[in-house]
Design a protein around this motif. Structure first.
Motif, short mmCIF file in Angstrom:
data_model
loop_
_atom_site.label_atom_id
_atom_site.label_comp_id
_atom_site.label_asym_id
_atom_site.label_seq_id
_atom_site.Cartn_x
_atom_site.Cartn_y
_atom_site.Cartn_z
N THR A 333 36.17 35.97 38.52
CA THR A 333 36.46 36.78 39.71
C THR A 333 36.82 38.21 39.32
OG1 THR A 333 37.24 34.77 40.74
CG2 THR A 333 37.87 36.83 41.81
N LEU A 334 37.61 38.31 38.27
CA LEU A 334 38.00 39.62 37.75
C LEU A 334 36.75 40.41 37.32
CD1 LEU A 334 40.92 40.63 37.32
CD2 LEU A 334 40.70 40.01 34.90
N ALA A 335 35.84 39.72 36.66
CA ALA A 335 34.62 40.38 36.16
C ALA A 335 33.77 40.91 37.32
CB ALA A 335 33.81 39.41 35.31
N ARG A 336 33.89 40.26 38.48
CA ARG A 336 33.12 40.70 39.66
C ARG A 336 33.84 41.79 40.45
NH1 ARG A 336 29.11 36.12 41.05
NH2 ARG A 336 28.80 35.55 38.88
N GLY A 337 35.01 42.17 39.97
CA GLY A 337 35.76 43.24 40.64
C GLY A 337 36.34 42.81 41.98
N LEU A 338 36.57 41.53 42.16
CA LEU A 338 37.09 41.04 43.44
C LEU A 338 38.61 40.89 43.39
CD1 LEU A 338 34.37 38.28 43.88
CD2 LEU A 338 34.54 40.40 45.20
N ASP A 339 39.22 40.78 44.57
CA ASP A 339 40.66 40.59 44.64
C ASP A 339 40.97 39.11 44.39
OD1 ASP A 339 43.33 40.22 45.34
OD2 ASP A 339 43.25 41.60 47.04
N VAL A 340 41.47 38.82 43.21
CA VAL A 340 41.70 37.43 42.81
C VAL A 340 42.66 36.71 43.77
CG1 VAL A 340 42.68 35.96 40.99
CG2 VAL A 340 41.32 37.96 40.36
N ASP A 341 43.70 37.40 44.17
CA ASP A 341 44.75 36.74 44.96
C ASP A 341 44.40 36.58 46.44
OD1 ASP A 341 46.43 36.44 42.81
OD2 ASP A 341 47.57 38.26 43.19
N ARG A 342 43.49 37.44 46.91
CA ARG A 342 43.21 37.40 48.35
C ARG A 342 41.72 37.33 48.64
NH1 ARG A 342 46.74 42.10 50.73
NH2 ARG A 342 46.14 42.97 48.72
N PRO A 343 41.13 36.17 48.41
CA PRO A 343 39.70 36.03 48.71
C PRO A 343 39.43 36.21 50.21
CG PRO A 343 40.70 33.91 48.18
CD PRO A 343 41.73 34.94 47.91
N ARG A 344 38.23 36.65 50.50
CA ARG A 344 37.87 36.91 51.91
C ARG A 344 37.95 35.62 52.75
NH1 ARG A 344 31.61 37.62 50.06
NH2 ARG A 344 31.12 35.40 50.06
N ASN A 345 38.17 35.80 54.01
CA ASN A 345 38.13 34.72 55.01
C ASN A 345 39.19 33.63 54.85
OD1 ASN A 345 35.76 36.08 55.55
ND2 ASN A 345 34.41 34.50 54.71
N LEU A 346 40.11 33.80 53.92
CA LEU A 346 41.06 32.71 53.66
C LEU A 346 42.51 33.15 53.88
CD1 LEU A 346 39.64 31.12 50.39
CD2 LEU A 346 39.87 29.99 52.59
N ALA A 347 43.31 32.19 54.34
CA ALA A 347 44.75 32.43 54.47
C ALA A 347 45.46 31.46 53.52
CB ALA A 347 45.21 32.15 55.89
N LYS A 348 46.64 31.83 53.08
CA LYS A 348 47.38 30.96 52.16
C LYS A 348 47.75 29.65 52.83
CE LYS A 348 49.59 29.67 48.48
NZ LYS A 348 48.72 29.09 47.42
N SER A 349 48.17 29.76 54.07
CA SER A 349 48.58 28.56 54.75
C SER A 349 47.72 28.44 56.02
CB SER A 349 50.06 28.71 55.11
OG SER A 349 50.49 27.61 55.82
N VAL A 350 47.05 27.30 56.16
CA VAL A 350 46.10 27.15 57.27
C VAL A 350 46.78 26.44 58.43
CG1 VAL A 350 43.78 26.41 57.94
CG2 VAL A 350 44.22 27.11 55.57
N THR A 351 47.29 27.25 59.36
CA THR A 351 48.10 26.70 60.44
C THR A 351 47.32 26.50 61.73
OG1 THR A 351 48.86 28.93 60.90
CG2 THR A 351 50.27 27.59 59.51
N VAL A 352 46.00 26.57 61.63
CA VAL A 352 45.16 26.24 62.81
C VAL A 352 44.28 25.05 62.45
CG1 VAL A 352 45.08 28.55 63.81
CG2 VAL A 352 43.42 27.91 62.04
#
Ligand code: M6R
Length: 353
Positions: A333-352
């Motif tokens: 993920t780091l090699a792709r220059g992406l935000d490791v901790d905050r991937p797109r479309n996702l929340a840490k806790s899925v409350t829905v």
């Protein structure tokens, strides 16, 4: 606080050895006897004829590993269910079911829905969670802490290994196995540190074997098949490389047609009973052009394996086998220059739901 770490995920991967030690200190006395699990919990489980583990995502994957401990150490038949499925398609239950909810956050809406449903039916439940005083811990009859400390990165790492350890300790407390689990977990903690010290090796694998790749596979058998699911989730959710994790014996029933020249296929090989069969499957995909990357345990290793894991009790090997996968996902993920901790479309806790 991330301290000197560039991302929470890396910090949380590194914390796993300490978490294992903290869990041992919490759940074992000096003599290695289990403490901190009230007899309310063990008595209630002993009355049950079947355990139902209900969870989502990584916690579900931890349950797939825990099932083996409840069955092999405690002798209780155990089913593992995806919360979002169980909630609306409840399977036929045994006469005396006992429910175990696994959750990092304790707030996952799908799991809460199941807890509501089964409480209405009058069945007992235990929640094993990282966040205590959460909805799932408050609303279940019993709760046990996972003690992983705050997990901030969306990709769950230390909560997975900690959930596995708590399940192992609970199963051990329920059964009568000839094993010194406290000593075994001390070894696990030492070896987790040894693996996390090998970061350069996993960075190299990520840089060389996943560069420019759009898809990848993780395969394994038995417990390694369970870890393969978690390994694949880690890689896909943060690097966006489409990754399938599955039982290696299923390759020949369809998936093998996806293998092209250079397709990365990671094989997790830590279970002696099926090591020969898995070697055969690795050879089959290699013959069709796959780039095979074998992560094996010491006594099963062969020349050419990409990484050799130190050895602990075979049932505890998931605690080691998952670490390379977490770090490979991180570096890819780091090699792709992406935000490791905050991937797109996702929340840490899925409350829905
Ligand atoms: O808080 P929970 O353990 O109940 O969360 C379950 C899943 O949403 C969670 O494990 C998710 O799959 C993670 N992003 C995986 O890394």
């Amino acid at each position: 606080d991330k301290g000197t770490y560039p991302y929470y995920m890396l910090k949380e991967v590194d914390e796993q050895a300490v978490v294992a030690r903290n869990l041992s200190a919490h759940y074992f006395d000096e003599e290695g006897n289990v403490q901190g699990i009230g007899c309310g919990i063990t008595d209630s489980i002993k009355e049950a004829d079947r355990l139902y583990i209900v969870a989502a995502g990584t916690s579900y994957h931890a349950g797939l590993v825990g099932k083996r401990y409840f069955e092999q150490w405690a002798g209780i038949p155990t089913e593992v269910h995806i919360a979002s499925e169980f909630a609306y398609d409840q399977p036929m239950l045994s006469k005396k079911p006992f429910f175990i909810f696994l959750s990092q956050s304790g707030e996952t809406a799908d799991s809460r829905e199941v807890l509501d449903n089964i409480k209405r039916q009058g069945f007992p439940a235990l929640t094993i969670a990282n966040v205590m005083n959460s909805t799932l811990t408050r609303e279940a009859d019993f709760a046990l802490p996972v003690l992983a400390g705050p997990e901030i990165a969306v990709a769950s790492t230390k909560a997975y290994t900690a959930q596995i350890i708590v399940q192992a300790i609970l199963a051990y407390a329920l059964g009568d196995v000839d094993l010194d689990l406290k000593a075994e977990l001390a070894k696990v903690a030492v070896e987790i540190s040894a693996i996390t010290d090998d970061k350069d090796c996993f960075k190299k694998i990520a840089d060389e074997d996943l560069k420019g790749q759009k898809s990848a596979f993780y395969i394994g058998r038995g417990l390694d098949a369970a870890v393969a699911l978690e390994a694949a989730l880690k890689l896909k959710e943060i690097s966006y490389i489409q990754t399938e994790g599955f039982a290696a014996g299923e390759l020949k029933h369809g998936t093998i047609s996806l293998i092209e020249d250079g397709t990365p296929v990671f094989a997790l090989l830590t279970q002696a009973k099926t090591a020969g069969l898995l070697r055969g499957e690795v050879a089959q995909v290699a013959a069709r052009g796959a780039n095979t990357i074998v992560i094996s345990s010491k006594s099963l290793a062969k020349e050419g394996d990409a990484y050799v894991l130190p050895e602990v009790n075979e049932l505890l090997m998931p605690l080691l086998a998952v670490i390379p996968a977490q770090l490979i996902a991180y570096y890819a993920t780091l090699a792709r220059g992406l935000d490791v901790d905050r991937p797109r479309n996702l929340a840490k806790s899925v409350t829905v739901q």
